[in-house]
Design a protein around this motif. Structure first.
Motif, PDB file in Angstrom:
ATOM      1  N   UNK A 108      32.707  92.137  72.038  1.00  0.00           N
ATOM      2  CA  UNK A 108      32.251  92.905  73.202  1.00  0.00           C
ATOM      3  C   UNK A 108      30.815  92.513  73.567  1.00  0.00           C
ATOM      4  N   UNK A 109      29.959  92.377  72.564  1.00  0.00           N
ATOM      5  CA  UNK A 109      28.555  92.020  72.816  1.00  0.00           C
ATOM      6  C   UNK A 109      28.405  90.578  73.299  1.00  0.00           C
ATOM      7  N   UNK A 110      29.373  89.723  72.926  1.00  0.00           N
ATOM      8  CA  UNK A 110      29.304  88.320  73.327  1.00  0.00           C
ATOM      9  C   UNK A 110      29.556  88.139  74.821  1.00  0.00           C
ATOM     10  N   UNK A 111      30.394  88.997  75.400  1.00  0.00           N
ATOM     11  CA  UNK A 111      30.807  88.839  76.800  1.00  0.00           C
ATOM     12  C   UNK A 111      29.622  88.795  77.764  1.00  0.00           C
ATOM     13  N   UNK A 112      28.623  89.700  77.640  1.00  0.00           N
ATOM     14  CA  UNK A 112      27.471  89.609  78.550  1.00  0.00           C
ATOM     15  C   UNK A 112      26.728  88.278  78.464  1.00  0.00           C
ATOM     16  N   UNK A 113      26.651  87.698  77.270  1.00  0.00           N
ATOM     17  CA  UNK A 113      25.994  86.394  77.128  1.00  0.00           C
ATOM     18  C   UNK A 113      26.717  85.331  77.955  1.00  0.00           C
ATOM     19  N   UNK A 114      28.039  85.365  77.901  1.00  0.00           N
ATOM     20  CA  UNK A 114      28.837  84.394  78.654  1.00  0.00           C
ATOM     21  C   UNK A 114      28.656  84.611  80.154  1.00  0.00           C
ATOM     22  N   UNK A 115      28.738  85.874  80.592  1.00  0.00           N
ATOM     23  CA  UNK A 115      28.626  86.186  82.016  1.00  0.00           C
ATOM     24  C   UNK A 115      27.265  85.774  82.567  1.00  0.00           C
ATOM     25  N   UNK A 116      26.198  86.117  81.847  1.00  0.00           N
ATOM     26  CA  UNK A 116      24.850  85.764  82.292  1.00  0.00           C
ATOM     27  C   UNK A 116      24.668  84.250  82.334  1.00  0.00           C
ATOM     28  N   UNK A 117      25.169  83.570  81.301  1.00  0.00           N
ATOM     29  CA  UNK A 117      25.042  82.113  81.251  1.00  0.00           C
ATOM     30  C   UNK A 117      25.737  81.430  82.404  1.00  0.00           C
ATOM     31  N   UNK A 118      26.941  81.918  82.768  1.00  0.00           N
ATOM     32  CA  UNK A 118      27.722  81.312  83.847  1.00  0.00           C
ATOM     33  C   UNK A 118      27.123  81.653  85.207  1.00  0.00           C
ATOM     34  N   UNK A 119      26.797  82.942  85.430  1.00  0.00           N
ATOM     35  CA  UNK A 119      26.294  83.372  86.743  1.00  0.00           C
ATOM     36  C   UNK A 119      24.960  82.729  87.085  1.00  0.00           C
ATOM     37  N   UNK A 120      24.097  82.621  86.086  1.00  0.00           N
ATOM     38  CA  UNK A 120      22.765  82.058  86.338  1.00  0.00           C
ATOM     39  C   UNK A 120      22.705  80.565  86.023  1.00  0.00           C
ATOM     40  N   UNK A 121      23.855  79.993  85.641  1.00  0.00           N
ATOM     41  CA  UNK A 121      23.906  78.578  85.260  1.00  0.00           C
ATOM     42  C   UNK A 121      22.793  78.258  84.260  1.00  0.00           C
ATOM     43  N   UNK A 122      22.699  79.103  83.233  1.00  0.00           N
ATOM     44  CA  UNK A 122      21.601  78.994  82.270  1.00  0.00           C
ATOM     45  C   UNK A 122      22.158  79.009  80.848  1.00  0.00           C
TER      46      UNK A 122
END
Length: 455
Positions: free
Chosen positions: A262-276
């Motif tokens: 569950x905690x990993x999902x925000x890392x993935x979303x932020x990385x993809x959305x911000x291309x970071x």
């Protein structure tokens, strides 16, 4: 959602091969949370040999992963996979009947000889269309992650009822079930997918080892699995010392793994959305570093160990999921199979070294020594990421090419390179395919017109 666009056959391929991969990985992983606790009656038991036993499969996997993939290209995917699963079952039976830890090490090493990962992925590629191949690989990847989580639940539960030997017998049964799935449920391929996408080419391996971006990722997966294996040499013993009886370890591992997911999902979303992706990559490493620091400092506090395990798997899951896609982004066009071959070898070699280092550190320095050593390696990896380039968001295509000779292949490659949106283009005469890396401005119809393809 993953099934969107997949044919009935491709869905069958995805889930049957994912099941084979998952059953085999469960057989390898189930021992990790229990061996240090249930192997104490074996002759020659010591923390060092516990680590070697847990990681022994990694050495033989690392040595044979690429050769087994090449053999599958020569003798067929399914025969090599069946032979690999049979050898894996034999290794499980050898370990199940061992009365010394040295016998278990031999059994685990024999399990690793059945190195079928490359052959399974190549078979998946053979049986799927290029445009659907990524989805099928994603299903297999998710199944591997799920099998690891499930092994943390099943291993401790099964071990308390049937012991360590029973666990190895169960592993052998899982291998036999995998053989039946391969024989009866997986379709027979009628052609081979292009080698550049699926299998390592020995002549190209040296090139992969010279690429600074790929080397960073290979070193990363080596350290990640080294740390994972080392931690599981010490962590089960620490949990017992903190007051959690071995029969209840699954009650901690499984919810911790779910919480980490569950905690990993925000890392993935932020990385993809911000291309970071690079920054999220480093954040995940810092999370792992924090978790190891807690394990090293508060080894007798069960609540803090629970927090540390959640943090550890949050970082681990993100990195494990991100690394293969980064390999695909950074590898030269047409060399994905070779890049993944070096990557997989590094991964399994890391598991072996993790067992060796984890066992040795625990024997001479205690659990805190293991966690400190793991922290140092994470810091080394963090430093390596400083020179990591930001991955460019590109898509890859493998398309049929209507070519008959080398001059026409060179001309076609030149024409493709000039198309709008094409970043890299390579045409391989022997395989009659073109490998492309493209950006958002790419027009597939223009490329097919150049290739003379009617797909």
């Amino acid at each position: 959602m993953i099934g969107t666009g997949l044919s009935k056959t491709e869905k069958r391929v995805a889930f049957s091969l994912a099941s084979v991969f998952g059953l085999r990985m469960m057989g390898l992983f189930m021992i990790m949370p229990v061996f240090a606790l249930y192997g104490q009656d074996l002759v020659g038991f010591s923390p060092l040999w516990v680590g070697i036993a847990i990681g022994a499969y990694g050495l033989t996997q690392a040595m044979l992963q690429i050769p087994m993939g090449i053999l599958s290209d020569k003798f067929g995917r399914k025969p090599i996979i069946l032979i690999g699963l049979f050898i894996f079952a034999l290794g499980s039976l050898l370990a199940a009947n061992a009365d010394s830890i040295y016998g278990v090490v031999a059994g685990r090493a024999l399990q690793g000889v059945g190195a079928i990962a490359a052959a399974v992925l190549a078979l998946a590629a053979d049986l799927t269309r290029d445009e659907q191949r990524t989805k099928v690989m994603a299903v297999i990847g998710m199944c591997i992650g799920f099998s690891f989580a499930l092994s943390l639940l099943v291993g401790p539960i099964v071990a308390q009822f049937i012991g360590l030997s029973g666990l190895f017998y169960m592993t052998a049964i899982l291998a036999v079930i995998g053989m039946l799935i391969v024989q009866w449920l997986v379709p027979n391929p009628i052609f081979h997918a292009p080698k550049g996408d699926t299998l390592a080419v020995p002549a190209k391996l040296k090139r992969m080892l010279k690429d600074p971006q790929l080397i960073r990722l290979d070193a990363g997966i080596f350290i990640l699995h080294l740390v994972l294996t080392a931690v599981f040499v010490a962590l089960p013993l620490d949990l017992v010392d903190a007051g959690l009886v071995k029969e209840k370890h699954w009650m901690l591992y499984f919810p911790a793994f779910i919480g980490a997911f569950v905690l990993m999902v925000p890392l993935i979303i932020i990385g993809v959305k911000r291309n970071n992706t690079k920054t999220m990559f480093q954040v995940a490493l810092l999370i792992m570093l924090l978790s190891l620091g807690i394990m090293a400092t508060f080894s007798h506090d069960l609540t803090l160990l629970m927090v540390a395990i959640v943090l550890f798997f949050t970082g681990f899951n993100y990195l494990e999921a991100s690394l293969p896609s980064l390999i695909a982004k950074f590898c030269p066009v047409g060399d994905k199979g070779s890049a993944m071959g070096v990557y997989s070898t590094s991964q399994f070699l890391g598991a072996f070294c993790g067992g060796l280092i984890g066992g040795g550190a625990y024997q001479y320095l205690g659990a805190s020594g293991v966690f400190i050593a793991a922290s140092v390696l994470i810091i080394v990896w963090l430093l390596l990421t400083l020179g990591m380039k930001k991955p460019v968001m590109l898509k890859s295509y493998t398309l049929e090419a209507n070519i008959d000779d080398k001059p026409s292949a060179k001309l076609m490659a030149a024409q493709l390179s000039k198309l709008n949106g094409v970043v890299e283009a390579m045409v391989v005469l022997e395989e009659k395919v073109a490998y492309l890396k493209v950006d958002a401005h790419f027009d597939l119809r223009q490329a097919r017109a150049v290739l003379g393809s009617t797909e």
